[in-house]
Design an enzyme around this catalytic site. Sequence first.
Site, PDB file in Angstrom:
ATOM      1  N   ASP A 174       5.365  -2.566  -6.490  1.00  0.00           N
ATOM      2  CA  ASP A 174       5.141  -1.546  -5.448  1.00  0.00           C
ATOM      3  C   ASP A 174       5.476  -2.031  -4.039  1.00  0.00           C
ATOM      4  OD1 ASP A 174       2.947  -3.306  -5.836  1.00  0.00           O
ATOM      5  OD2 ASP A 174       1.561  -1.939  -4.844  1.00  0.00           O
TER       6      ASP A 174
ATOM      7  N   GLU B 126      -0.082  -3.074  -6.904  1.00  0.00           N
ATOM      8  CA  GLU B 126      -0.837  -4.288  -6.569  1.00  0.00           C
ATOM      9  C   GLU B 126      -1.453  -4.170  -5.188  1.00  0.00           C
ATOM     10  OE1 GLU B 126      -2.016  -7.870  -4.851  1.00  0.00           O
ATOM     11  OE2 GLU B 126      -0.140  -6.985  -4.184  1.00  0.00           O
TER      12      GLU B 126
HETATM   13 NI    NI Z   1       2.484  -9.221  -2.602  1.00  0.00          NI
END
Ligand code: NI
Length: 393
Positions: free
Chosen positions: A83, A141
């Site tokens: 991401d 994340e």
């Molecule tokens: Ni990172």
Amino acid sequence: MEISKESLAELAQQIKDDLIGWRRYLHKHPELSFQEKHTSQFICDTLQTFDGLELSRPTETSVMAKLKGPRPGKTLAIRADIDALPIHEENDCDFVSENPGVMHACGHDGHTAILLGTAKILSSLKDQLQGEIRFLFQHAEEQAPGGAQQMVDAGVMEGVDRVIGLHLHSPLEVGNLNIKAGPTHAASDEFSITVIGVGGHAAQPHDAIDSLAIAAQVVTNLQHIVSRNTDPLENLVLSVTKIMGGSAFNVIPGSVELAGTVRSFNPEVRKHVPGMMERVVKGITEAHGGTYEFSYKHGHDPVINDQATAELVKETLIEAFGQEAVQPMIPTMGGEDFSAFQAKAPGTYFWVGAGNVSKGIVHPHHHPRFAIDEDSLVIGVQAFLHLAFKLVK
Ligand code: NI
């Protein structure tokens, strides 16, 4: 045929153009956490061009690929996060983000390319593989509660013996790698506080209960938890990062909102913080006639590298890159949801240098001019290849 160190280095070098091409494509088309639709489709489409992978979609925007060797062995999971961040890119390269306000400013585009490259080479070496390699392309994340836990809940860690992951690291010069056993990333928790008073005219404070003046005291007193109530040999950070209240120069606000984060390594320290915080908030607001609301949310657990796996990873990296290139990682109070995978199998997380002072690649992660030295992509692949043969034994 025994796979030699030289042959793995050469195989990684041979796909350098692929790695750079994938990375730049992803860099141009970044997507935010939980919205990685196009990114995950690109990953799937690319993986489909390699032989022998069994693909699945554990969640809407994540991808898992399994590769089984003909000989028995352990199952090794390798994770890459995919991401991007809500940052407007200020670089002027020809693969600059085409999605305004969204940028791969942490290097996850590089992680994705590295894992794709690793899958490409390992699928071509399938007949020489032992056990199973599981490639985990993890969404989200950057945003709590994080995609790692969702993937774990979807069963991606079932039957996994070991898990590894890397992060490209711009403060570290390309060519170097950092690793250590034990804690590397802190637990990251979130809190919010509302200080409630009674609003009124700024000229008659005695008729009001000034939530802003109380909130100011709460902010400063919370620091006593770090400096006075916690063993100085323990690591603890408490940052109030948001303060919202008030609407005019002559109005005392009826309430003020505060929010922030708490970072720690030791579970005992972590356990005690919410209670200590509430005691301070309660004591101060009550002392001044106000009330409060307090909420505390546990975020990612700390990343703690398993001793035995970390030793093995370190030895393998030294074999691959030489003693000089591999240094101990200095732990950070930053968070990382890799810990969700480590809760299911012994795992190790390490850093691959991606900075290059001579090329002006010096900006920190999450900076609008963040960049990586793309030579780090080949190094990342080489590291994963070596580990894929070593950690399945
Ligand atoms: Ni990172």
